[in-house]
Design an enzyme around this catalytic site. Structure first.
Site, short mmCIF file in Angstrom:
data_model
loop_
_atom_site.label_atom_id
_atom_site.label_comp_id
_atom_site.label_asym_id
_atom_site.label_seq_id
_atom_site.Cartn_x
_atom_site.Cartn_y
_atom_site.Cartn_z
N LYS A 1 0.86 -1.19 0.00
CA LYS A 1 0.00 0.00 0.00
C LYS A 1 0.89 1.23 0.00
O LYS A 1 1.87 1.28 0.74
CB LYS A 1 -0.90 0.00 1.23
CG LYS A 1 -1.88 1.13 1.25
CD LYS A 1 -2.79 1.22 2.47
CE LYS A 1 -2.91 0.06 3.36
NZ LYS A 1 -3.83 0.24 4.48
N CYS B 1 0.39 15.08 -6.26
CA CYS B 1 0.00 14.31 -7.45
C CYS B 1 -1.23 13.46 -7.17
O CYS B 1 -1.32 12.81 -6.13
CB CYS B 1 1.17 13.42 -7.88
SG CYS B 1 0.78 12.36 -9.28
N CYS C 1 -2.42 11.79 -10.20
CA CYS C 1 -2.47 10.97 -11.41
C CYS C 1 -1.57 9.75 -11.32
O CYS C 1 -1.61 8.90 -12.20
CB CYS C 1 -2.08 11.80 -12.64
SG CYS C 1 -0.31 12.13 -12.81
N CYS D 1 3.29 16.78 -7.33
CA CYS D 1 3.02 16.91 -8.76
C CYS D 1 4.27 17.44 -9.46
O CYS D 1 4.90 18.38 -8.98
CB CYS D 1 1.85 17.88 -8.97
SG CYS D 1 1.53 18.31 -10.68
N HIS E 1 0.86 14.89 -15.21
CA HIS E 1 -0.56 14.69 -15.51
C HIS E 1 -0.91 15.25 -16.89
O HIS E 1 -1.83 14.76 -17.54
CB HIS E 1 -1.44 15.33 -14.43
CG HIS E 1 -1.21 16.79 -14.24
ND1 HIS E 1 -0.31 17.31 -13.34
CD2 HIS E 1 -1.75 17.84 -14.90
CE1 HIS E 1 -0.33 18.63 -13.41
NE2 HIS E 1 -1.18 18.97 -14.36
#
Ligand code: FES
Length: 74
Positions: free
Chosen positions: A23, A40, A42, A51, A55
């Site tokens: 996980k 992030c 994506c 990020c 994306h």
């Protein structure tokens, strides 16, 4: 079976981040955020959990519309 246009591997959101872990969990202390932090959503960032703009190419390639979570301090 993988529907056309679906990112690979089919049925999985996370293509490459910490795949040896059961996980992926990240914890950031609020005190460590200066004016803002951009996270992030994506699962394509090379600077996870932040990020890095990946994306954009993901959205172009797949027709998706994902973007980051931005946390701001007032
Ligand atoms: Fe994943 Fe921006 S790189 S949301």
């Amino acid at each position: 079976f993988c529907p056309k246009g679906r990112p690979s591997p089919c049925g999985k959101v996370n293509p490459k981040i910490l795949k040896n872990s059961p996980k992926v969990v990240d914890t950031i202390d609020v005190e460590d955020i200066n004016e803002k932090a951009v996270f992030c959503r994506c699962w394509r960032s090379k600077n996870w959990p932040y990020c890095d703009g990946s994306h954009g190419s993901h959205n172009t390639e797949t027709g998706d519309n994902v973007g980051p979570l931005i946390i701001k301090k007032e």
